[in-house]
Scaffold this motif. Structure first.
Motif, PDB file in Angstrom:
ATOM      1  N   ALA A  18     -12.772  15.943  -5.573  1.00 22.18           N
ATOM      2  CA  ALA A  18     -11.939  14.732  -5.571  1.00 22.18           C
ATOM      3  C   ALA A  18     -12.665  13.601  -4.845  1.00 22.18           C
ATOM      4  N   ALA A  19     -13.344  13.942  -3.748  1.00 27.00           N
ATOM      5  CA  ALA A  19     -14.081  12.921  -2.995  1.00 27.00           C
ATOM      6  C   ALA A  19     -15.225  12.368  -3.834  1.00 27.00           C
ATOM      7  N   GLY A  29     -17.784   0.133  -9.514  1.00 27.64           N
ATOM      8  CA  GLY A  29     -17.224  -1.193  -9.282  1.00 27.64           C
ATOM      9  C   GLY A  29     -15.708  -1.230  -9.104  1.00 27.64           C
ATOM     10  N   ARG A  30     -15.030  -0.070  -9.233  1.00 23.66           N
ATOM     11  CA  ARG A  30     -13.563  -0.062  -9.058  1.00 23.66           C
ATOM     12  C   ARG A  30     -13.204  -0.173  -7.575  1.00 23.66           C
ATOM     13  N   ASP A  31     -12.080  -0.799  -7.323  1.00 27.69           N
ATOM     14  CA  ASP A  31     -11.559  -0.868  -5.968  1.00 27.69           C
ATOM     15  C   ASP A  31     -10.854   0.466  -5.701  1.00 27.69           C
ATOM     16  N   VAL A  32     -11.429   1.301  -4.851  1.00 27.43           N
ATOM     17  CA  VAL A  32     -10.854   2.633  -4.658  1.00 27.43           C
ATOM     18  C   VAL A  32     -10.528   2.864  -3.188  1.00 27.43           C
ATOM     19  N   ILE A  33      -9.328   3.393  -2.912  1.00 31.10           N
ATOM     20  CA  ILE A  33      -9.043   3.866  -1.552  1.00 31.10           C
ATOM     21  C   ILE A  33      -9.006   5.382  -1.634  1.00 31.10           C
ATOM     22  N   SER A  34      -9.909   6.014  -0.908  1.00 31.64           N
ATOM     23  CA  SER A  34      -9.996   7.468  -1.000  1.00 31.64           C
ATOM     24  C   SER A  34      -9.274   8.129   0.179  1.00 31.64           C
ATOM     25  N   LEU A  35      -8.232   8.870  -0.155  1.00 28.59           N
ATOM     26  CA  LEU A  35      -7.531   9.667   0.870  1.00 28.59           C
ATOM     27  C   LEU A  35      -7.814  11.135   0.577  1.00 28.59           C
ATOM     28  N   LEU A 370      -2.832  14.132   1.169  1.00 33.51           N
ATOM     29  CA  LEU A 370      -3.360  12.829   1.579  1.00 33.51           C
ATOM     30  C   LEU A 370      -4.031  13.024   2.933  1.00 33.51           C
ATOM     31  N   SER A 371      -5.230  12.491   3.080  1.00 29.11           N
ATOM     32  CA  SER A 371      -5.893  12.545   4.382  1.00 29.11           C
ATOM     33  C   SER A 371      -5.632  11.211   5.082  1.00 29.11           C
ATOM     34  N   TYR A 372      -5.210  11.276   6.354  1.00 31.67           N
ATOM     35  CA  TYR A 372      -5.040  10.004   7.073  1.00 31.67           C
ATOM     36  C   TYR A 372      -6.207   9.738   8.025  1.00 31.67           C
TER      37      TYR A 372
END
Ligand code: PMP
Ligand code: GLU
Length: 394
Positions: A18-19, A29-35, A370-372
């Motif tokens: 997933a990471a 180029g995508r705006d990604v927030i990885s949790l 979800l990782s915080y």
């Protein structure tokens, strides 16, 4: 060329996959927030970095070290177990591994014969089952009767024990749930293991990431006889923001540690010398930075939990340790017509750019992780986007 049956029966690490997917999207180029991946987002503290650099410059990091680790690091680990666990391990009962993950792997390789069963409470960290299979063992997933607590009891274990059962795997604070077993719960499990000759492997990697007065306890401490009946696996990755350095520790019966060292000697030789010098400083040097990071995670837990618990169709009990939330999303999926959490997570990524880990790799098709271990701002933005996805999709 045909791959071995062993290689073919292994699933890829869901967390690392997933990471990697999130990184790939970001690179495109995508705006990604990885949790996704569970690793502190901090740099390794300066004092630790400096000691590593010193060991490179003075040449000491140039060479192989003893297979089971530098004596100075083993001494530091011995002292750590003395102060944190109140246990006196001899140096020959301790070894250094290239990451806690490899320590676990070497343990299963040393403990299991073909067909030996390992009890793994669910949900579980993705690598346990695959490592047991790599060692020709059989992972047996133990469903807790109390699904909300995500914790197993002796009665739960008894439902799955057979004459092939050899090991109980414990992990508290747990990945992915963040749940912590109490001393009473662990004592009952320890008594059960002693009564039925089950060896315990306890993965204590999150022992120092506990919050709001919750108390870490380990199976190894619950009865005097447990010291000889338990292998403790831990390391520096999470506490000191050192995931990239690859240093873990194992402490347990000398016969097992010796066998694990032999396995390590033929597979990795020794953990990287430079990382071992860094780890000596992590354990012996100032603990201020580690304490600060722990406090930050504690604040992030509160903020993250408050945001996630009110997401429509998400339900979870507040964790007390590690840095993950593992909500049950059955209701949210049902409302939107999903039956597969992997598809749910894939669509969230596709439509919002927020990367999560589906529960499947942890043994659940009803949860996601979800990782915080990211900034509060990034986490809040991600949850805002997920909320939009949940409400607009309806
Ligand atoms: N155990 C658990 C429960 C983990 O989440 C991780 C994550 N990396 C590990 C072990 C392995 O840690 P290390 O980085 O020391 O290999
Ligand atoms: N243990 C962390 C996680 O669960 C790091 C990735 C891995 O090794 O699985 O995300």
């Amino acid at each position: 060329m045909k791959l071995s049956t062993r290689a073919q029966q292994i699933s890829p690490s869901a967390t690392l996959q997933a990471a990697a997917m999130a990184r790939k999207l970001k690179a495109s180029g995508r705006d990604v927030i990885s949790l996704t991946v569970g690793e502190p987002d901090f740099f390794t503290p300066k004092n630790i970095q400096e000691k590593a650099i010193e060991s490179i410059r003075d040449g000491s990091a140039s060479f192989y070290t003893p297979t089971d680790g530098l004596p100075a690091l083993k001494k530091a680990v011995q002292e750590y177990f003395h102060t944190s666990y109140h246990l006196n391990y001899e140096l020959k009962e301790i070894m250094i591994n290239p990451g806690a993950k490899f320590g676990l792997y070497a343990a299963f390789m040393a403990l299991l014969n073909t067909g030996d069963e390992v009890l793994i409470p669910t949900p579980y960290w993705v690598s346990y089952s695959e490592q047991v299979k790599l060692a020709d063992g059989v992972p047996i997933f133990v469903e807790p009767f109390d699904q909300k607590s995500c914790k197993v009891t002796p009665a739960d274990l008894e439902k799955y024990r057979t004459d092939k059962t050899k090991v109980l795997l414990m992990n508290s604070p747990a990945n992915p749930t963040g749940m912590i077993y109490t001393k009473e719960e662990l004592t009952a499990l320890a008594d059960y293991c002693l009564a039925h000759d089950l060896f315990v492997v306890t993965d204590d990697i999150y022992s120092q990431l506990v919050y709001h007065g919750a108390e870490f306890a380990s199976m190894v401490n619950m009865r005097p006889a447990m010291k000889e009946n338990t292998l403790v696996i831990t390391g520096v990755s999470k506490t000191y923001a050192m995931t990239g350095w690859r240093i873990g520790f194992a402490a347990g019966p000398v016969k097992l540690i010796h066998a694990m060292s032999e396995i390590q000697s033929h597979s990795t030789s020794n953990p990287a010398a430079v990382s071992q010098y860094a780890a000596i400083e992590a354990l012996n040097g100032s603990q201020k930075e580690a304490e600060k990071m722990q406090e930050t995670f504690s604040k992030r837990l509160d903020a993250a939990y408050d945001l996630v618990v009110v997401l429509p169709g998400f339900s979870l009990v507040k964790p007390q340790g590690a840095f993950y939330l593992f909500p049950d999303v059955t209701e949210a999926m049902e409302k939107l017509g999903y039956t597969d959490v992997e598809k749910f997570v894939a669509d969230i990524l596709e439509e919002t750019g927020v990367a999560l880990v589906a529960g499947t790799g942890f043994g659940s098709n009803r949860h996601l992780r979800l990782s915080y271990a990211v900034s509060q701002e990034a986490f809040a933005k991600a949850i805002g986007l997920i909320l939009e996805f949940l409400t607009l999709k309806k």
